[in-house]
Design a protein around this motif. Structure first.
Motif, mmCIF file in Angstrom:
data_model
loop_
_atom_site.group_PDB
_atom_site.id
_atom_site.type_symbol
_atom_site.label_atom_id
_atom_site.label_comp_id
_atom_site.label_asym_id
_atom_site.label_seq_id
_atom_site.Cartn_x
_atom_site.Cartn_y
_atom_site.Cartn_z
ATOM 1 N N ILE A 109 0.562 -1.222 0.184
ATOM 2 C CA ILE A 109 -0.086 0.115 0.486
ATOM 3 C C ILE A 109 0.725 1.362 0.547
ATOM 4 O O ILE A 109 1.066 2.244 -0.919
ATOM 5 C CB ILE A 109 -0.754 0.087 1.959
ATOM 6 C CG1 ILE A 109 -1.967 -1.055 1.177
ATOM 7 C CG2 ILE A 109 -1.905 1.497 1.460
ATOM 8 C CD1 ILE A 109 -2.676 -0.869 2.548
ATOM 9 N N GLU A 110 2.028 0.820 0.459
ATOM 10 C CA GLU A 110 2.436 2.446 0.776
ATOM 11 C C GLU A 110 3.690 2.663 -0.470
ATOM 12 O O GLU A 110 3.625 3.978 -0.985
ATOM 13 C CB GLU A 110 3.934 2.436 2.109
ATOM 14 C CG GLU A 110 4.978 3.014 1.976
ATOM 15 C CD GLU A 110 6.080 2.806 2.863
ATOM 16 O OE1 GLU A 110 7.125 4.304 3.057
ATOM 17 O OE2 GLU A 110 5.758 2.210 4.096
ATOM 18 N N ALA A 111 4.017 2.085 -1.455
ATOM 19 C CA ALA A 111 3.812 2.196 -2.566
ATOM 20 C C ALA A 111 3.197 2.502 -3.450
ATOM 21 O O ALA A 111 3.677 3.362 -4.413
ATOM 22 C CB ALA A 111 4.954 0.340 -3.258
ATOM 23 N N LYS A 112 2.370 1.701 -3.100
ATOM 24 C CA LYS A 112 0.827 2.342 -4.158
ATOM 25 C C LYS A 112 0.673 4.043 -4.030
ATOM 26 O O LYS A 112 0.182 4.513 -5.512
ATOM 27 C CB LYS A 112 -0.074 1.052 -3.985
ATOM 28 C CG LYS A 112 -0.037 -0.429 -5.138
ATOM 29 C CD LYS A 112 -1.160 -0.741 -4.290
ATOM 30 C CE LYS A 112 -1.448 -2.285 -5.333
ATOM 31 N NZ LYS A 112 -2.688 -2.772 -4.938
ATOM 32 N N THR A 115 3.411 5.999 -6.045
ATOM 33 C CA THR A 115 3.066 5.579 -7.542
ATOM 34 C C THR A 115 1.954 6.622 -7.848
ATOM 35 O O THR A 115 2.265 7.127 -8.374
ATOM 36 C CB THR A 115 2.332 4.246 -7.780
ATOM 37 O OG1 THR A 115 4.283 3.405 -7.240
ATOM 38 C CG2 THR A 115 2.583 4.138 -9.143
ATOM 39 N N ALA A 116 1.557 6.580 -6.411
ATOM 40 C CA ALA A 116 -0.087 7.590 -7.122
ATOM 41 C C ALA A 116 0.512 8.854 -7.303
ATOM 42 O O ALA A 116 0.062 9.898 -7.782
ATOM 43 C CB ALA A 116 -1.151 7.261 -5.968
ATOM 44 N N ALA A 124 -0.244 7.582 -16.962
ATOM 45 C CA ALA A 124 -0.249 7.126 -17.650
ATOM 46 C C ALA A 124 -0.201 5.280 -18.503
ATOM 47 O O ALA A 124 -0.963 4.986 -19.105
ATOM 48 C CB ALA A 124 1.210 7.160 -18.629
ATOM 49 N N LYS A 125 -0.247 4.818 -17.425
ATOM 50 C CA LYS A 125 -0.879 3.605 -16.808
ATOM 51 C C LYS A 125 -2.246 3.500 -15.665
ATOM 52 O O LYS A 125 -1.756 2.991 -14.754
ATOM 53 C CB LYS A 125 0.422 2.351 -16.804
ATOM 54 C CG LYS A 125 1.257 2.886 -17.047
ATOM 55 C CD LYS A 125 2.663 1.981 -17.005
ATOM 56 C CE LYS A 125 3.757 2.135 -17.421
ATOM 57 N NZ LYS A 125 5.043 1.571 -17.164
#
Length: 1193
Positions: A109-112, A115-116, A124-125
């Protein structure tokens, strides 16, 4: 050459993971650190990949590192799966796995989120996020699928550890695919049916965490949701641990609150305590989130629990509710009270707290218990009470209840100082407060009557306004009642205040519109302030006369008043003369008749309340004779059920203080009990049971015949009665009679035992609860009672078997084996009272019970299920060292001949029987060797030998085992028994050696014996035919009547007959007052009941088969045989009754023929007229023996 970094990671993977798990199992403190370290290893292993040639374009990647990491973790966990519950190391590893899964998902969740934050990447994705496949998700999915395989393992330890790990990690699984979720849900639902308690408990915990992710609308039709399944587990799972797990993990919502509150009546005390301390205390934000009924249920069940720990938890919960209400009051919410108090808001808080309950309705008792609980947990709270003048001027139901609770609490703890410091009004001032409240009540009554008259015919406006007026009237009545309860606790040293209270209360009772609920409260006050019972009765008689005079008051105004110095008899005569002056009922208009009936009903209510508070005898209070002759007896003759009910209750209360009146009126109550409908029958049965308990010596102690007839009547009514309330009254009365030792009939115990297990009484909780208390208390109180319980075991067990076989599809009943276990427990000598332990050598209920069971096992016609149940019950009997040789020899006789006489065809039953037999032989091996069978030859042992069909040692001609008759049990006719006797005697005669002369003598003796037996049996058959019900006897196929038993009945009957004659001749004149108990013959279409004297008791299961269209003709045992179709009641056989009648004393009230319910009042009128209107009665001197000598005129 040194290995590359990826190779080094894989080589060191196993050792690194093993070290982390080694540290994790040692302490919970390092789990966070080890989770970080293990996650780093996972990230490093995820970087180790290999190209895959299996893909289409050849650009695939094999996740070699992740696969190796997953295999190592699985290997580590597989070592934990085989560890049983208990070791802390395994439990720490389970917690570590759950914490590690949680840590991994937090990292994802922290990585998301990072990224957000990059708008370019997220724009883009946008479609890649849904299909993102991370090492964490792959690891969790692999681990979950591996653990789900262990759910179906044969090893219970593996199943337990697998579901334990899943329950730890299920809250942190993150996003999983639909198929995995469905598989997980189904697997957990299956584990709810696991036979291991701990597995079901963890399945409940895991499922509770999936409730929020389930959409009830998506469930298939007919499929239960997770919430429904858990609610079912809360109430139906047999293990308390599973129910507690469900309680703690199911959310408290409107859908689940009823299921959770139902556990306040759980059989496990820890579970009940958990409802208050763990669920409601922590999950319930405010008590108003519950309905009034739910709040009352919580308080009633908690504070009334038998476990002190549960009561303490409930008290803490109630105190927290009070704190929540006080917080609202301090914030100024809902404060509409006009009075002020310098107590820090305690009294206002308590008044608002009482508003949580329905003090106007049935919730008043619960509210009182709640406030007293707060006083108990916080003893200093009553010190803050100060009653201002404004408090009494603005009384509400809640404030009136609070004042009454405070007064009663201070009186109960004898804290008179606290009452004085609370500024409570003195008696005189309080009398004026009562007067003011009474005036307010009368004003509301007048407004209600006026509003009804003004709205007559306007149906549209009647609804809401009538409800508001009725609610206001109820509130005023509650306030008045609470004030009257407080008046009881005041100090009446002030004579002025006492007279003022007396004046107010007397005026209230004399008012024709006083609510009936206040009558008893007023009588309590009068009893408290009146100097004697005679003065209380005189005042009530005056009020009754005033109420009945009505409009005649003006005519009587010119008459001289009654002098207080006159005697009670002369006063009663004057009042009765006044009471007779109103016009005859036939001369009244319909409206006047209705008003007169209402007045009489109110007067009867006053009489009932007064008689309930009288402790003296009827003779000491002669003023009651006027009420009896002028009001009660005429009301008994009325057809209106409401009036007749209260009149019969009043008459019954009079009988409780007048023995002669009770004996002469007893037959009247019996007749009403047979024909009265509904609630009237319940009241009459209460009167009958009260009289039997009050005058037990007169009804049961002086004449065996009278006692038998009374019991026959009670059992008849009980067998025929279908009203639950009437059944409960009868059963409760019989239990009291048995507990007090007033009756000792085993057939009464048989009837009660069958009622206890009958499927027809499943919903009669009052009856079941009474018997649940009665049987253990009765049995354990004395060995003699246990012997009586033992004596009814076999016939009661046979009835239970038959009832169980005849069950309908919608009926429920415990199996006969469980009923047998209850009987074995009730007859356990180890549970008898300590005071009776010394008698255990002569009274051994379990030894006698073993003998009866073994005799029953000699019956080859019993089914396999019956034999198995009886053999299993043998193993539950308490037979240990210390038995006397006589008892040991009895059991040895049964064991030694069973294999030859009646061997078991089922090998499993034979093993159960041999187990008990071997245990018995091993315990008493020395005693069995020293016993000489010839030393124990007496009537008791001869009876045992005859019952099992074996010759008595030393008395048989050849010493061989005799052939036993094996006809059907419970259904052999007397003729069949005679034929079997003749056959056996002929066989014995053929085997004997002797001359022709001996054979002739033997044949002549046999013929004489058969003639005497035939004559004896003829008398018995005639007697039985008259008293036998036309309904079929229970289960005729199972009666076992050995032919050898018949010869032993003859002397018993003769002895019984002579003993009855001696007893009847020795009775004194006291028996003349006891009326004969006769039973009314039933008309066609009327339900048949058990016939007294038949000796056969119909079980409750046979009621459907006893409803035959034939008249019931019970005949007393001394009566001559008559035709069963006659409609005339049996005639009493005691000539002393007629002599008594000629003297004008206690007359026997004869039962009238059966008639329709509409003619019941006329029957009662004719009975009473025949008793009180005879010339002898009119010429007799008035006395309490004949109801004061009043006639029907």
């Amino acid at each position: 050459m040194a290995p590359s970094k990826p190779d080094r990671v894989l080589d060191e993977l196993y050792e690194s993971v093993a070290n982390i798990f080694e540290q994790a199992q040692a302490s919970l403190a390092n789990h966070k650190k080890n989770s970080v370290a293990l996650y780093k290893i996972l990230v490093q292993a995820a970087e180790v990949t290999q190209p895959s040639s299996s893909s289409k374009n050849g650009s695939g990647v094999k996740l070699v590192g992740e696969k190796a990491f997953q295999d190592v973790i699985v290997d580590m966990l597989s070592r934990v799966l085989v560890v049983k519950k208990g070791p802390a190391n395994a439990d720490r590893i389970v917690k570590y796995v759950g914490g590690f899964v949680k840590f991994m998902n937090e990292k994802v969740i922290e990585a998301k989120s990072k990224t957000a934050s990059s708008s370019s990447i997220s724009a883009a994705k946008p479609e890649d996020e849904d299909d993102e496949d991370t090492p964490t998700s792959r690891f969790v999915s692999h681990l979950l699928n591996w653990l789900l395989q262990g759910f179906a393992a044969k090893n219970k330890v593996v199943r337990y550890r697998c579901i334990q790990i899943v329950s730890e990690m299920i809250s942190h699984l993150g996003e999983i695919d639909e198929d995995t979720y469905t598989e997980l849900r189904d697997a957990l639902m299956d584990r709810l049916n696991d036979k291991e308690t701990i597995i079901r408990a963890h399945a409940v915990i895991a499922l509770s965490k999936l409730i929020g992710s389930e959409d009830p609308d998506e469930a298939d039709q007919g499929e239960e949701t997770i919430l429904q399944t858990l609610l079912e587990a809360i109430s139906t799972d047999p293990a308390a641990e599973v129910r507690r797990a469900a309680l703690l993990n199911v959310p408290l919502t409107k859908a689940t609150v009823d299921g959770i509150l139902s556990r306040t009546r759980d059989v496990d005390p820890v579970t009940r305590k958990l409802v208050y301390a763990g669920v409601l205390q922590n999950k319930l934000a405010h008590p108003r989130h519950l309905t009034i009924a739910q709040r009352e249920t919580v308080v009633k069940d908690g504070l009334g629990d038998r476990e002190p720990a549960v009561r303490v938890a409930a008290g803490k919960l109630v105190a927290s509710w009070f704190d929540a209400v006080v917080a609202e009051v301090q914030q100024g919410e809902e404060d509409t009270m006009t009075w002020e108090a310098d107590d820090g808001g305690v009294m206002k808080g308590l008044v608002h707290f009482l508003g949580l309950f329905d003090v106007v309705g049935p919730g008043e008792a619960v509210a009182v218990d709640a406030v007293l609980s707060i006083f108990t947990t916080r003893p200093d709270m009553p010190d803050a009470f100060v009653f201002s003048e404004g408090y009494w001027k603005a009384l509400s139901p809640e404030s009136a209840v609070l004042a009454r609770i405070f007064v009663e609490h201070c009186v109960s703890i004898k804290n008179e100082t606290r009452l004085e410091s609370a500024s409570l009004p003195v008696v005189t001032a309080f009398a004026f407060i009562v007067q003011e409240a009474y005036n307010s009540l009368l004003a509301v009554l007048e407004e209600t009557e006026t509003a009804k008259l003004l709205r007559a015919g306007l149906e549209e406006q009647e609804g809401e306004e009538d409800e508001e007026m009725e609610e206001e009237l109820t509130k005023r009545e509650i306030i008045m009642g609470e004030l009257l309860k407080m008046v009881l606790k005041l100090d009446y040293g002030d004579e002025i205040g006492r007279r003022k209270v007396f004046s107010v209360v007397k005026d209230m009772l004399a008012h024709p519109q006083l609510p009936p609920g206040l009558i008893e409260r007023c009588l309590d006050v009068l009893k408290e302030i009146m100097p004697s019972e005679r003065d209380l009765i005189r005042v009530i008689v005056e009020i009754v006369v005033e109420l009945r005079e009505g409009e005649e008051d003006a005519e009587n105004a010119d008459e001289p008043p009654i002098d207080d110095n006159q005697s009670d008899v002369s006063q009663a005569t004057i009042r009765s003369e006044r009471a007779r002056r109103p016009k005859d009922r036939q001369d009244l208009s319909p409206e006047e008749r209705v008003q007169a009936d209402l007045t009489d009903i109110r007067c009867l209510m006053l009489c009932i309340a007064m008689l309930e508070r009288v402790n003296g005898t009827f003779e000491d209070n002669s003023t009651l004779e006027g009420i009896l002759g002028d009001l009660i007896i005429p009301s008994v003759k009325r057809k209106e059920l409401a009036m007749r009910e209260k009149a019969l209750v009043s008459l019954g209360l009079c009988c409780l203080i007048a023995k002669n009146m009770a004996l002469s009126s007893f037959q009247l109550f019996l007749s009403q009990a047979q024909h009265a409908p509904g609630e009237l029958k319940v009241q009459v049965l209460r009167v009958i049971m009260d009289l039997l308990i009050m005058y037990d010596q007169e009804f049961f102690g002086r004449s065996e015949d009278t006692a038998t007839r009374i019991l026959d009547f009670l059992l008849q009514v009980l067998e025929a009665e279908e009203t639950p309330a009437a059944q409960a009254v009868l059963v409760t009365g019989l239990c009291k009679l048995l507990l007090a030792g007033m009756i000792t009939e085993p057939r009464v115990l048989t009837c009660l035992a069958l009622m206890y297990i009958s499927p027809t009484t499943v919903d009669n909780q009052e009856l079941r609860q009474c018997l649940s208390y009665f049987f253990p208390v009765y049995s354990y109180s004395s060995p003699a009672n246990q012997d009586r319980m033992q004596s009814i075991f076999i016939p009661t067990f046979d009835h239970a078997v038959r009832m169980y076989e005849d069950l309908d599809d919608d009926q429920e009943m415990i199996p006969p084996y469980q009923f047998g276990l209850l009987m074995v427990d009730w007859t356990n000598p180890q549970k008898a009272a300590e005071i009776a332990v010394e008698l255990s050598q002569t009274q051994q209920p379990h030894v006698n019970l073993a003998v009866e069971i073994l005799v029953a096992l000699y019956d080859s016609d019993r089914t396999v299920d019956e034999q198995k149940a009886l053999c299993q019950l043998l193993g539950q009997l308490h037979i240990e060292h210390g038995l006397n040789e006589r008892s040991i020899h009895k059991l040895n006789i049964m064991f030694s001949h069973h294999e030859d006489q009646c061997p078991f065809e089922n090998s499993a039953i034979d093993k159960i029987f041999d187990r008990f037999k071997n245990r018995f032989s091993s315990i008493f091996v020395k005693e069995l060797k020293s016993i000489d069978p010839k030393q124990y030859i007496d009537d008791e042992f001869r009876d045992i030998y005859q019952r099992i069909g074996v010759d008595v040692p030393g008395e048989g001609d050849d010493g061989n085992i005799r052939r036993r008759s094996r006809g059907k049990r419970r259904a052999k006719d007397d003729d069949d028994d005679d034929e079997e006797e003749e056959e056996e005697e002929e066989e014995d005669g053929e085997n004997e050696e002797g001359g022709e002369e001996n054979e002739v003598n033997e044949a002549q003796a046999t013929e004489d014996e058969q003639k005497s037996e035939a004559e004896n049996e003829t008398e018995q058959e005639v007697d039985d035919d008259e008293s036998r019900p036309t309904s079929p006897s229970p289960s005729a196929k199972r009666r076992r009547q050995p032919a050898t038993r018949r010869s032993s009945r003859k002397p018993t009957a003769t002895t019984s007959k002579s003993r009855k004659q001696e007893e009847s001749e020795s009775q004194g004149s006291d028996e003349e007052n006891i009326p004969p108990v006769t039973v009314t013959p039933k008309k066609k279409g009327v339900k048949r009941v058990h016939t007294p004297g038949s000796g056969k008791l119909n079980s409750p299961a046979n009621r459907k088969r006893t409803r035959l269209k034939a008249p019931l003709e019970p005949v007393p045992k001394e009566a001559t045989p008559t035709n069963t179709d006659t409609e005339s009641p049996p005639t009493p056989t005691k000539p002393s009754r007629q002599t008594r009648a000629r003297k004008g004393k206690a007359l026997a009230i004869q039962q009238p023929p059966a008639s329709d319910s509409d003619d019941d009042a006329e029957e009662v009128a004719s009975e009473l007229a025949s008793q009180w209107s005879t010339p002898e009665a009119n010429n007799a001197k008035p006395s309490s023996d004949d109801f004061g000598g009043y006639s029907d005129d």
